[in-house]
Scaffold this active site. Structure first.
Site, PDB file in Angstrom:
ATOM      1  N   CYS A 180       0.890  -1.175   0.000  1.00 24.54           N
ATOM      2  CA  CYS A 180       0.000   0.000   0.000  1.00 24.54           C
ATOM      3  C   CYS A 180       0.921   1.215   0.000  1.00 24.54           C
ATOM      4  CB  CYS A 180      -0.876   0.010   1.249  1.00 24.54           C
ATOM      5  SG  CYS A 180      -1.921  -1.431   1.403  1.00 24.54           S
ATOM      6  N   PRO A 198       1.454   7.672  -0.842  1.00 24.55           N
ATOM      7  CA  PRO A 198       2.140   8.376  -1.937  1.00 24.55           C
ATOM      8  C   PRO A 198       3.633   8.064  -2.057  1.00 24.55           C
ATOM      9  CG  PRO A 198       1.889   9.852  -0.066  1.00 24.55           C
ATOM     10  CD  PRO A 198       1.249   8.550   0.331  1.00 24.55           C
ATOM     11  N   GLY A 199       4.167   7.158  -1.249  1.00 29.73           N
ATOM     12  CA  GLY A 199       5.530   6.719  -1.525  1.00 29.73           C
ATOM     13  C   GLY A 199       6.576   7.084  -0.491  1.00 29.73           C
ATOM     14  N   GLY A 200       6.152   7.615   0.659  1.00 29.96           N
ATOM     15  CA  GLY A 200       7.130   8.011   1.681  1.00 29.96           C
ATOM     16  C   GLY A 200       7.953   6.823   2.161  1.00 29.96           C
ATOM     17  N   ASP A 216      -4.607  -4.080  -6.658  1.00 29.57           N
ATOM     18  CA  ASP A 216      -5.357  -4.266  -5.419  1.00 29.57           C
ATOM     19  C   ASP A 216      -4.644  -5.351  -4.621  1.00 29.57           C
ATOM     20  OD1 ASP A 216      -7.074  -4.999  -3.395  1.00 29.57           O
ATOM     21  OD2 ASP A 216      -8.871  -4.757  -4.612  1.00 29.57           O
ATOM     22  N   ASP A 245       1.250  -1.066   4.855  1.00 27.51           N
ATOM     23  CA  ASP A 245       0.976   0.209   5.552  1.00 27.51           C
ATOM     24  C   ASP A 245      -0.489   0.494   5.254  1.00 27.51           C
ATOM     25  OD1 ASP A 245       1.269   2.571   6.893  1.00 27.51           O
ATOM     26  OD2 ASP A 245       2.336   3.600   5.274  1.00 27.51           O
ATOM     27  N   CYS A 266      -1.328   4.201  10.914  1.00 31.96           N
ATOM     28  CA  CYS A 266      -1.098   5.465  11.636  1.00 31.96           C
ATOM     29  C   CYS A 266      -2.337   5.776  12.467  1.00 31.96           C
ATOM     30  CB  CYS A 266      -0.700   6.608  10.709  1.00 31.96           C
ATOM     31  SG  CYS A 266      -1.971   7.094   9.560  1.00 31.96           S
TER      32      CYS A 266
HETATM   33  C1  LIG Z   1      -1.631   4.714   4.718  1.00 29.53           C
HETATM   34  S1  LIG Z   1      -1.564   4.945   3.007  1.00 29.53           S
HETATM   35  C2  LIG Z   1       0.068   4.378   2.653  1.00 29.53           C
HETATM   36  C3  LIG Z   1       1.136   5.431   2.922  1.00 29.53           C
HETATM   37  C4  LIG Z   1       2.459   5.074   2.274  1.00 29.53           C
HETATM   38  N1  LIG Z   1       2.926   3.768   2.665  1.00 29.53           N
HETATM   39  C5  LIG Z   1       3.534   6.107   2.561  1.00 29.53           C
HETATM   40  O1  LIG Z   1       4.347   5.889   3.476  1.00 29.53           O
HETATM   41  O2  LIG Z   1       3.607   7.109   1.865  1.00 29.53           O
HETATM   42  C6  LIG Z   1      -2.529   3.598   2.427  1.00 29.53           C
HETATM   43  C7  LIG Z   1      -2.522   3.424   0.909  1.00 29.53           C
HETATM   44  O3  LIG Z   1      -3.203   2.188   0.654  1.00 29.53           O
HETATM   45  C8  LIG Z   1      -3.822   2.290  -0.596  1.00 29.53           C
HETATM   46  N2  LIG Z   1      -4.819   1.196  -0.683  1.00 29.53           N
HETATM   47  C9  LIG Z   1      -6.074   1.170  -0.207  1.00 29.53           C
HETATM   48  N3  LIG Z   1      -6.628  -0.021  -0.475  1.00 29.53           N
HETATM   49  C10 LIG Z   1      -5.709  -0.750  -1.118  1.00 29.53           C
HETATM   50  C11 LIG Z   1      -5.690  -2.061  -1.668  1.00 29.53           C
HETATM   51  N4  LIG Z   1      -6.746  -2.861  -1.584  1.00 29.53           N
HETATM   52  N5  LIG Z   1      -4.572  -2.496  -2.281  1.00 29.53           N
HETATM   53  C12 LIG Z   1      -3.482  -1.687  -2.377  1.00 29.53           C
HETATM   54  N6  LIG Z   1      -3.446  -0.444  -1.887  1.00 29.53           N
HETATM   55  C13 LIG Z   1      -4.542   0.016  -1.273  1.00 29.53           C
HETATM   56  C14 LIG Z   1      -4.386   3.693  -0.581  1.00 29.53           C
HETATM   57  O4  LIG Z   1      -4.645   4.134  -1.912  1.00 29.53           O
HETATM   58  C15 LIG Z   1      -3.293   4.481   0.118  1.00 29.53           C
HETATM   59  O5  LIG Z   1      -2.431   5.054  -0.837  1.00 29.53           O
END
Ligand SMILES: C[S@@+](CC[C@H](N)C(=O)[O-])C[C@H]1O[C@@H](n2cnc3c(N)ncnc32)[C@H](O)[C@@H]1O
Length: 466
Positions: free
Chosen positions: A271, A274-276, A332, A349, A402
């Site tokens: 997940c 945005p890539g942090g 997904d 994440d 988080c």
């Molecule tokens: C908490 S954010 C991740 C933050 C990221 N790891 C960072 O450090 O920048 C969760 C991410 O999960 C993605 N997401 C939600 N459902 C998902 C799924 N079923 N499969 C993959 N990604 C998913 C969302 O689009 C979102 O970008």
């Protein structure tokens, strides 16, 4: 005739509050754009930012005061002007006459004369007491209803106060749970300092310090900016350092550092948008000769990950990808396109309620609902199952959120472990050995009021044979 600068500042703050109310705008996206449109910078921009953030954060407290003093229905926008007035009167050092007259002026300009007269009368009454006196007068007493008292005193929805109290109690079997909850709620009302992460192999903390930052408290990649624009730091401009909470850095690093027998070649950030964390992990993967695959379900978020992983070092625009990266895919995670057991390390994440990062997004506490949590928990479980399926036997999965909400953290992990016989949880705390007070394990829980980080949760799971 040009309006005085101070009016432009308050009009900008008012416009942001209206947009947040009317069309669910995000403060962190809209405010910088409106500041630019109004040509506000320096002290004016700082004043507008404090007005917006403070009035929205503390609207739970201010609305109780407003509702005590206004019994008639208010036209749209009048409540927002009153919230701005309350914030100036009760939480900023704005002289009373200026706070009242500029609020009246705002309402006169945006709504009309009769509501402006009402706002004048109401704010004069607001100014008759301090914030503490209003809370004392209008909130339930601490002894009778601690959660209700704190919800008003610290401007959080009551269900969030209850969820945070549950999480603190879970984390620390202590008599002083409510004192700690109070410290946590207070921390949520203070803007977080800007923390940078130096991407391993691309930037160093020393370089960030030279550019005016101070070394971070816990993470070896972190540096904090006292004030100022992160984009003024060359490494940030060049994509070699990023704005990233220290807690996020710590949990990503822990997943990279967990012990592993056998190959350590393929890493997955399931997940990633945005890539942090992906940027940090890719830097670490490169040092070890490993490669990171970053995935996100949303195309727009995956594009942000690509940007985070492919910023070219200055003067070398031909470099498309940071080394350490296998690729970025739109996928997904619950129905992954990759082969099962393909990865040595997996980070999930998970999308979550974000209750651990309320200090970053002023409006977030008012947007979330308990129903969101129920829906998120289903997705979190599915993602954690899929992460374990994606991990080879002997590999590690880091489950990160988080939020400290127990339904999204401990209970997700317990539910998944109960349902399968091929995974065990390990003690994650030694991976953050320099950070004290991370709970009674085996997971790690960080807290804004204890560690100065977002309330990140990390559970470390090992794939075993069946
Ligand atoms: C908490 S954010 C991740 C933050 C990221 N790891 C960072 O450090 O920048 C969760 C991410 O999960 C993605 N997401 C939600 N459902 C998902 C799924 N079923 N499969 C993959 N990604 C998913 C969302 O689009 C979102 O970008």
């Amino acid at each position: 005739m040009a309006r005085p600068a101070v009016d432009r500042v308050r009009q900008t703050a008012y416009d942001v509050l209206r947009a947040v109310d009317q069309r669910d705008a995000y403060v962190n996206l809209l405010l910088p754009a409106l500041l630019r449109d109004a040509a506000l910078s320096g002290r004016d921009a700082a004043f507008a930012t404090e007005l917006v953030h403070g009035a929205i954060r503390l609207q739970g407290t201010y609305d109780v005061i407003i509702d005590e003093l206004v019994t008639r229905r208010m036209q749209p926008g009048v409540r927002d002007a009153l919230r701005l007035g309350c914030h100036q009167l009760l939480s900023m050092r704005v002289p009373g006459h200026a706070a009242v007259s500029t609020s009246v002026d705002l309402v006169r300009r945006n709504t009309g004369e009769p509501p402006a007269r009402m706002v004048n009368a109401v704010l004069r009454r607001v100014s008759g007491r301090s914030l503490a006196e209003w809370v004392e007068l209008l909130a339930p007493s601490r002894d009778e209803d601690r959660a209700g008292h704190l919800a008003i005193a610290y401007s959080h929805p009551r269900w969030i106060v209850a969820a945070l109290a549950d999480a603190v109690a879970h984390d620390r079997a202590s008599q002083r749970v409510w004192d700690e909850v109070e410290a946590l709620l207070a921390a949520d009302n203070h803007p977080a300092r800007v923390t940078l992460a130096a991407i391993p192999g691309r930037a160093s903390v020393a370089e960030l310090v030279e550019a005016g930052a101070a070394p971070g408290k816990w993470s070896e990649h972190a540096a904090t900016l006292g004030s100022g624009d992160p984009a003024a730091v060359p490494a940030v401009r060049e994509g070699r350092a990023r704005v990233q909470d220290e807690g996020s850095q710590l949990v990503a690093r822990a997943v990279a550092d967990a012990e592993l027998d056998g190959p350590d070649r393929w890493w997955l950030d399931m997940c990633a948008g945005p890539g942090g964390k992906a940027a940090l992990l890719a830097g670490l993967a490169d040092r070890r000769g490993a490669r990171l695959l970053a995935a996100d379900r949303q195309g727009s978020r995956a594009r942000l990950v690509k940007g985070a992983l492919s910023e070219a070092p200055a003067g070398r625009a031909e470099i498309a990808h940071q080394t350490g990266v296998a690729g970025v895919v739109v996928a997904d995670g619950t129905t992954p396109p990759w082969a099962s057991a393909a990865f040595d390390r997996v980070l999930v994440d998970a999308p979550c309620s974000g209750l651990g990062a309320l200090r970053r997004r002023p409006e977030a506490r008012w947007r979330r609902t308990p129903e969101d949590v129920t829906a998120l928990v289903r997705l979190q479980r599915a993602l954690l199952h899929a992460a374990l399926d994606s991990c080879r036997e002997g590999g590690v999965v880091g489950y990160v959120t988080c939020t400290p909400h127990v339904s999204e953290t401990r209970e997700v992990v317990d539910g998944v472990l109960e349902a399968r016989s091929d995974a065990l949880e390990e003690d994650a705390r030694p991976l953050l050995s320099l950070v004290p007070d991370t709970g009674h394990g085996p997971h790690v829980q960080l807290w804004p009021h204890r560690h100065g980080t977002d309330a990140m949760f990390l559970a470390l799971l090992r794939r075993t044979g069946r």
